[in-house]
Design a protein around this motif. Structure first.
Motif, PDB file in Angstrom:
ATOM      1  N   ALA A   1       9.184  12.942 115.257  1.00 28.68           N
ATOM      2  CA  ALA A   1       9.698  14.273 115.598  1.00 28.68           C
ATOM      3  C   ALA A   1      10.290  14.959 114.373  1.00 28.68           C
ATOM      4  CB  ALA A   1      10.739  14.162 116.713  1.00 28.68           C
ATOM      5  N   ALA A   2      11.012  14.197 113.558  1.00 30.62           N
ATOM      6  CA  ALA A   2      11.605  14.779 112.350  1.00 30.62           C
ATOM      7  C   ALA A   2      10.523  15.258 111.394  1.00 30.62           C
ATOM      8  CB  ALA A   2      12.505  13.752 111.665  1.00 30.62           C
ATOM      9  N   LEU A   3       9.473  14.465 111.219  1.00 27.94           N
ATOM     10  CA  LEU A   3       8.408  14.840 110.294  1.00 27.94           C
ATOM     11  C   LEU A   3       7.590  16.011 110.829  1.00 27.94           C
ATOM     12  CD1 LEU A   3       7.148  11.284 109.257  1.00 27.94           C
ATOM     13  CD2 LEU A   3       8.521  12.845 107.874  1.00 27.94           C
ATOM     14  N   SER A   4       7.218  15.956 112.093  1.00 28.75           N
ATOM     15  CA  SER A   4       6.377  17.028 112.647  1.00 28.75           C
ATOM     16  C   SER A   4       7.131  18.340 112.749  1.00 28.75           C
ATOM     17  CB  SER A   4       5.841  16.621 114.022  1.00 28.75           C
ATOM     18  OG  SER A   4       6.905  16.448 114.953  1.00 28.75           O
ATOM     19  N   GLY A   5       8.465  18.262 112.883  1.00 28.81           N
ATOM     20  CA  GLY A   5       9.265  19.469 112.987  1.00 28.81           C
ATOM     21  C   GLY A   5       9.703  20.042 111.662  1.00 28.81           C
TER      22      GLY A   5
ATOM     23  N   GLN B   1      -1.344  15.802 103.017  1.00 30.29           N
ATOM     24  CA  GLN B   1      -2.060  15.963 104.280  1.00 30.29           C
ATOM     25  C   GLN B   1      -1.702  14.900 105.314  1.00 30.29           C
ATOM     26  OE1 GLN B   1      -6.281  16.118 103.444  1.00 30.29           O
ATOM     27  NE2 GLN B   1      -6.031  17.651 101.833  1.00 30.29           N
ATOM     28  N   GLN B   2      -1.190  13.765 104.865  1.00 32.82           N
ATOM     29  CA  GLN B   2      -0.987  12.651 105.794  1.00 32.82           C
ATOM     30  C   GLN B   2       0.239  11.852 105.405  1.00 32.82           C
ATOM     31  OE1 GLN B   2      -4.349   9.986 105.988  1.00 32.82           O
ATOM     32  NE2 GLN B   2      -3.766   9.225 107.985  1.00 32.82           N
ATOM     33  N   ILE B   3       1.033  11.456 106.415  1.00 34.10           N
ATOM     34  CA  ILE B   3       2.214  10.624 106.195  1.00 34.10           C
ATOM     35  C   ILE B   3       2.203   9.468 107.189  1.00 34.10           C
ATOM     36  CG2 ILE B   3       4.731  10.481 106.282  1.00 34.10           C
ATOM     37  CD1 ILE B   3       4.877  13.399 105.525  1.00 34.10           C
TER      38      ILE B   3
ATOM     39  N   GLY C   1       0.869  20.696 110.515  1.00 39.13           N
ATOM     40  CA  GLY C   1      -0.530  20.305 110.479  1.00 39.13           C
ATOM     41  C   GLY C   1      -0.800  18.952 109.855  1.00 39.13           C
ATOM     42  N   LEU C   2       0.245  18.226 109.471  1.00 36.45           N
ATOM     43  CA  LEU C   2       0.035  16.925 108.834  1.00 36.45           C
ATOM     44  C   LEU C   2      -0.396  15.874 109.851  1.00 36.45           C
ATOM     45  CD1 LEU C   2       3.104  16.598 106.412  1.00 36.45           C
ATOM     46  CD2 LEU C   2       0.819  17.473 105.921  1.00 36.45           C
ATOM     47  N   ALA C   3      -1.248  14.957 109.412  1.00 38.94           N
ATOM     48  CA  ALA C   3      -1.572  13.776 110.212  1.00 38.94           C
ATOM     49  C   ALA C   3      -0.439  12.775 110.038  1.00 38.94           C
ATOM     50  CB  ALA C   3      -2.893  13.173 109.748  1.00 38.94           C
TER      51      ALA C   3
ATOM     52  N   LEU D   1      16.432   6.140 103.237  1.00 39.60           N
ATOM     53  CA  LEU D   1      16.196   7.504 103.681  1.00 39.60           C
ATOM     54  C   LEU D   1      16.419   7.666 105.184  1.00 39.60           C
ATOM     55  CD1 LEU D   1      12.952   8.650 101.807  1.00 39.60           C
ATOM     56  CD2 LEU D   1      15.312   9.348 101.340  1.00 39.60           C
ATOM     57  N   ALA D   2      17.254   8.622 105.546  1.00 34.84           N
ATOM     58  CA  ALA D   2      17.389   9.042 106.935  1.00 34.84           C
ATOM     59  C   ALA D   2      16.216   9.946 107.295  1.00 34.84           C
ATOM     60  CB  ALA D   2      18.715   9.784 107.131  1.00 34.84           C
ATOM     61  N   ASN D   3      15.942  10.052 108.578  1.00 32.58           N
ATOM     62  CA  ASN D   3      14.831  10.896 109.027  1.00 32.58           C
ATOM     63  C   ASN D   3      14.893  12.322 108.467  1.00 32.58           C
ATOM     64  OD1 ASN D   3      13.810   8.756 110.504  1.00 32.58           O
ATOM     65  ND2 ASN D   3      14.696   9.433 112.444  1.00 32.58           N
ATOM     66  N   PRO D   4      16.055  12.995 108.487  1.00 28.83           N
ATOM     67  CA  PRO D   4      16.082  14.363 107.949  1.00 28.83           C
ATOM     68  C   PRO D   4      15.755  14.427 106.461  1.00 28.83           C
ATOM     69  CG  PRO D   4      17.986  13.984 109.375  1.00 28.83           C
ATOM     70  CD  PRO D   4      17.336  12.650 109.151  1.00 28.83           C
ATOM     71  N   LEU D   5      16.171  13.426 105.692  1.00 33.01           N
ATOM     72  CA  LEU D   5      15.840  13.424 104.268  1.00 33.01           C
ATOM     73  C   LEU D   5      14.352  13.192 104.051  1.00 33.01           C
ATOM     74  CD1 LEU D   5      18.849  11.450 102.730  1.00 33.01           C
ATOM     75  CD2 LEU D   5      18.478  13.924 102.809  1.00 33.01           C
ATOM     76  N   ALA D   6      13.768  12.317 104.859  1.00 33.69           N
ATOM     77  CA  ALA D   6      12.324  12.110 104.768  1.00 33.69           C
ATOM     78  C   ALA D   6      11.581  13.393 105.125  1.00 33.69           C
ATOM     79  CB  ALA D   6      11.898  10.978 105.697  1.00 33.69           C
ATOM     80  N   ALA D   7      12.078  14.105 106.119  1.00 31.13           N
ATOM     81  CA  ALA D   7      11.459  15.369 106.509  1.00 31.13           C
ATOM     82  C   ALA D   7      11.539  16.384 105.371  1.00 31.13           C
ATOM     83  CB  ALA D   7      12.133  15.913 107.761  1.00 31.13           C
ATOM     84  N   GLY D   8      12.649  16.387 104.653  1.00 30.09           N
ATOM     85  CA  GLY D   8      12.773  17.296 103.508  1.00 30.09           C
ATOM     86  C   GLY D   8      11.775  16.985 102.415  1.00 30.09           C
ATOM     87  N   ILE D   9      11.546  15.702 102.179  1.00 28.25           N
ATOM     88  CA  ILE D   9      10.532  15.298 101.198  1.00 28.25           C
ATOM     89  C   ILE D   9       9.150  15.757 101.660  1.00 28.25           C
ATOM     90  CG2 ILE D   9       9.374  13.305 100.167  1.00 28.25           C
ATOM     91  CD1 ILE D   9      12.113  11.861 100.322  1.00 28.25           C
ATOM     92  N   ALA D  10       8.873  15.578 102.954  1.00 25.94           N
ATOM     93  CA  ALA D  10       7.591  16.002 103.501  1.00 25.94           C
ATOM     94  C   ALA D  10       7.379  17.502 103.306  1.00 25.94           C
ATOM     95  CB  ALA D  10       7.513  15.638 104.983  1.00 25.94           C
ATOM     96  N   THR D  11       8.416  18.291 103.553  1.00 28.97           N
ATOM     97  CA  THR D  11       8.312  19.744 103.367  1.00 28.97           C
ATOM     98  C   THR D  11       7.996  20.093 101.918  1.00 28.97           C
ATOM     99  OG1 THR D  11       9.778  20.303 105.208  1.00 28.97           O
ATOM    100  CG2 THR D  11       9.632  21.894 103.426  1.00 28.97           C
ATOM    101  N   ALA D  12       8.699  19.449 100.996  1.00 32.16           N
ATOM    102  CA  ALA D  12       8.484  19.740  99.577  1.00 32.16           C
ATOM    103  C   ALA D  12       7.066  19.400  99.140  1.00 32.16           C
ATOM    104  CB  ALA D  12       9.497  18.967  98.738  1.00 32.16           C
ATOM    105  N   LEU D  13       6.523  18.287  99.652  1.00 34.10           N
ATOM    106  CA  LEU D  13       5.205  17.841  99.203  1.00 34.10           C
ATOM    107  C   LEU D  13       4.061  18.458  99.992  1.00 34.10           C
ATOM    108  CD1 LEU D  13       6.033  14.098  98.504  1.00 34.10           C
ATOM    109  CD2 LEU D  13       5.875  15.986  96.873  1.00 34.10           C
ATOM    110  N   ALA D  14       4.343  18.902 101.223  1.00 33.18           N
ATOM    111  CA  ALA D  14       3.296  19.550 102.021  1.00 33.18           C
ATOM    112  C   ALA D  14       2.812  20.826 101.333  1.00 33.18           C
ATOM    113  CB  ALA D  14       3.805  19.866 103.417  1.00 33.18           C
ATOM    114  N   ALA D  15       3.705  21.478 100.620  1.00 29.53           N
ATOM    115  CA  ALA D  15       3.339  22.702  99.901  1.00 29.53           C
ATOM    116  C   ALA D  15       2.498  22.406  98.670  1.00 29.53           C
ATOM    117  CB  ALA D  15       4.604  23.454  99.503  1.00 29.53           C
ATOM    118  N   GLN D  16       2.332  21.109  98.341  1.00 28.95           N
ATOM    119  CA  GLN D  16       1.591  20.727  97.143  1.00 28.95           C
ATOM    120  C   GLN D  16       0.384  19.857  97.472  1.00 28.95           C
ATOM    121  OE1 GLN D  16       4.254  19.785  93.694  1.00 28.95           O
ATOM    122  NE2 GLN D  16       5.855  19.834  95.244  1.00 28.95           N
ATOM    123  N   GLY D  17      -0.099  19.960  98.703  1.00 28.58           N
ATOM    124  CA  GLY D  17      -1.349  19.295  99.052  1.00 28.58           C
ATOM    125  C   GLY D  17      -1.242  18.072  99.924  1.00 28.58           C
TER     126      GLY D  17
END
Length: 258
Positions: free
Chosen positions: A231-235, A212-214, A241-243, A194-210
């Motif tokens: 930076a990729a994850l927080s952005g 809280q922390q990565i 708001g994720l830890a 996984l590249a950083n942008p792909l990991a960020a996309g996964i984070a976005t998809a799952l953040a909407a489903q509860g």
């Protein structure tokens, strides 16, 4: 109570302990065993554990930084060892006797207070699996070593409160690296990492489903930087708001409550 501690994450060796308690004796699963026996013993000791505290080992796939000394340690300490049939075949189908347990996509396994459910991922291995883990109240996702997230992957991780998530490389750093072309294609391909942008996309998809922390994991020393992964994850959309944290290649993480 559910908690985890990464013992080291990256090409030099991967291992993570997940622990669940229900008032009695804790149940502990070691996910991957890519460290040598002495190194593993030392890092478990720093976590306040030894091999006698591990109830089972789960190997995600056959690459050496994940399977490492798993068979040797399982046999030496008589610890049940879980892996897919494909992984077992890929390492030469060693005779592990009654210690070997075959893991299958979507088939949950109860380990005392801890339940884990393997699921398939797209990676260049024989039959790679990653995990969703729960103590019955909270869920943890462990997702490393895949080239992209399929709908099946996202479905399996829906509702997880915390994740150990691969952020292997920054695309620009990989493109500029001295890696040969074939290796760049493998790492950055659909069956790679996984590249950083792909990991960020996964984070976005799952953040909407509860989610809280990565904890960002499996960072390439050559092709990524902790600050780039964070930076990729927080952005990422919905992830402000994720830890967030990063698993160090050598020291891993502290114990993290889920």
């Amino acid at each position: 109570m559910l908690r985890f501690k990464n013992l080291g994450s990256g090409s030099t060796g991967n291992a993570t302990v997940v622990e669940a308690r229900d008032g009695g004796r804790p149940s502990r699963l070691l996910i991957d065993c890519g460290l040598g026996p002495r190194t593993l013993a030392t890092r478990l000791g720093l976590a306040g554990l030894d091999m006698a505290d591990i109830d089972a080992i789960f190997v995600t796939h056959e690459h050496s930084d994940h399977i490492g000394s798993a068979c040797k340690i399982a046999l030496r300490h008589r610890i049940p060892l879980w892996m897919s049939h494909g992984t077992h075949q890929a390492i030469g189908a060693p005779d592990l006797g009654d210690l070997l347990h075959i893991a299958r996509d979507g088939q949950p396994v109860d380990l005392g207070a801890l339940q884990f459910r393997p699921f398939t991922v797209p990676h260049d291995a024989r039959e790679p699996l990653q995990l969703r883990l729960s103590d019955g109240a909270a869920c943890l996702g462990v997702l490393t070593d895949l080239g992209h997230a399929t709908p099946h992957v996202l479905q399996q991780l829906a509702g997880c409160r915390a994740m150990l998530l691969e952020c292997n490389h920054d695309p620009d750093l990989l493109a500029a690296s001295p890696y040969p072309y074939f290796l760049k294609r493998r790492v950055g391909g659909a069956l790679g990492h996984l590249a950083n942008p792909l990991a960020a996309g996964i984070a976005t998809a799952l953040a909407a489903q509860g989610l809280q922390q990565i904890v960002a994991a499996h960072l390439s020393r050559q092709n990524n930087r902790p600050e780039l992964a964070l930076a990729a994850l927080s952005g990422a959309e919905g992830c402000g708001g994720l830890a967030l944290g990063v698993a160090d290649p050598v020291t891993g993480t502290d114990w993290i409550d889920v």
